[in-house]
Design an enzyme around this catalytic site. Sequence first.
Site, PDB file in Angstrom:
ATOM      1  N   TYR A  73      -0.828  -0.802  10.762  1.00  0.00           N
ATOM      2  CA  TYR A  73      -0.580  -0.847   9.101  1.00  0.00           C
ATOM      3  C   TYR A  73       0.494  -0.319   9.102  1.00  0.00           C
ATOM      4  O   TYR A  73       0.654  -1.241   7.913  1.00  0.00           O
ATOM      5  CB  TYR A  73      -2.512  -0.249   8.787  1.00  0.00           C
ATOM      6  CG  TYR A  73      -2.550  -0.088   7.524  1.00  0.00           C
ATOM      7  CD1 TYR A  73      -3.081  -1.159   7.431  1.00  0.00           C
ATOM      8  CD2 TYR A  73      -2.491   0.430   6.638  1.00  0.00           C
ATOM      9  CE1 TYR A  73      -3.370  -1.436   5.731  1.00  0.00           C
ATOM     10  CE2 TYR A  73      -2.725   0.417   4.790  1.00  0.00           C
ATOM     11  CZ  TYR A  73      -3.169  -0.686   4.357  1.00  0.00           C
ATOM     12  OH  TYR A  73      -3.865  -0.974   3.585  1.00  0.00           O
ATOM     13  N   SER A 125       1.096  -1.565   0.400  1.00  0.00           N
ATOM     14  CA  SER A 125       0.072  -0.057   0.020  1.00  0.00           C
ATOM     15  C   SER A 125       1.282   0.877   0.090  1.00  0.00           C
ATOM     16  O   SER A 125       2.020   1.035   0.353  1.00  0.00           O
ATOM     17  CB  SER A 125      -0.636   0.211   0.834  1.00  0.00           C
ATOM     18  OG  SER A 125      -1.442   0.948   1.356  1.00  0.00           O
TER      19      SER A 125
END
Length: 241
Positions: free
Chosen positions: A155, A142
Amino acid sequence: MQNLTAKVALVTGGARGLGEAICHILADAGITTIIADVRLELAEKVAQILRDSGKEAMAVALDVSSAAQVETVIEKIVNRYGRIDVLVNNAGIDLTVSIEEMPVQEWERILNVNLTGPFIMSKAVFTPMREQGDGFIINITSTAAKRAWANASAYHASKWGLLGFSHALHVEGRPHNIKVTAVVAGGMRTPFLTERFPELDLSTLQDPKNVAQTVLYLLMQPADTVIPEIMVLPMKESSWP
């Protein structure tokens, strides 16, 4: 260009969102597709849609953080199809809270799924890929691996870690003709974002099918070419320069 017919691919987190889009794209290219997800009933729905359209597909229940489950699933696939050609490490979770509010067990759960999971999966497929003489591991990371925002410490840690792991695995895989690529994906119109952030402007997010097409593009590269990292961004994502 690679001939993908008769290839066998496993997609983790394949029941919804980007994972589902990847499963459809791969199956349309003639690849036997295994949809792996902790929600077997949702994975089976995707597999049935593919089978109804004449594709070869199978659903499996899988928690990527469980080494025992991973070993069982990979053994099942190799026994049934004789090989495994593609692994897409797509499964991922998050919890949007400050570091002060982040329970230790939630930090561990996020790291286990997002980072340890791809390690366990890659370790499990590495041997059969090496023995068959080739393979492809794609790690869906990501833009969270390239930048940072508040209330996403676990995350970010997992995605930065996954990007580093992917490049390290790329070095290990090359002598065995195993290609490894990190796909750095920008925001997508998937439940991962839309269910948690309903206020998002959907026009700034990309269709997950676009990222899935990029996965297929990677698989179609000539045998003597590998792309270690690729970034796919929505044109209107304002948070990326």
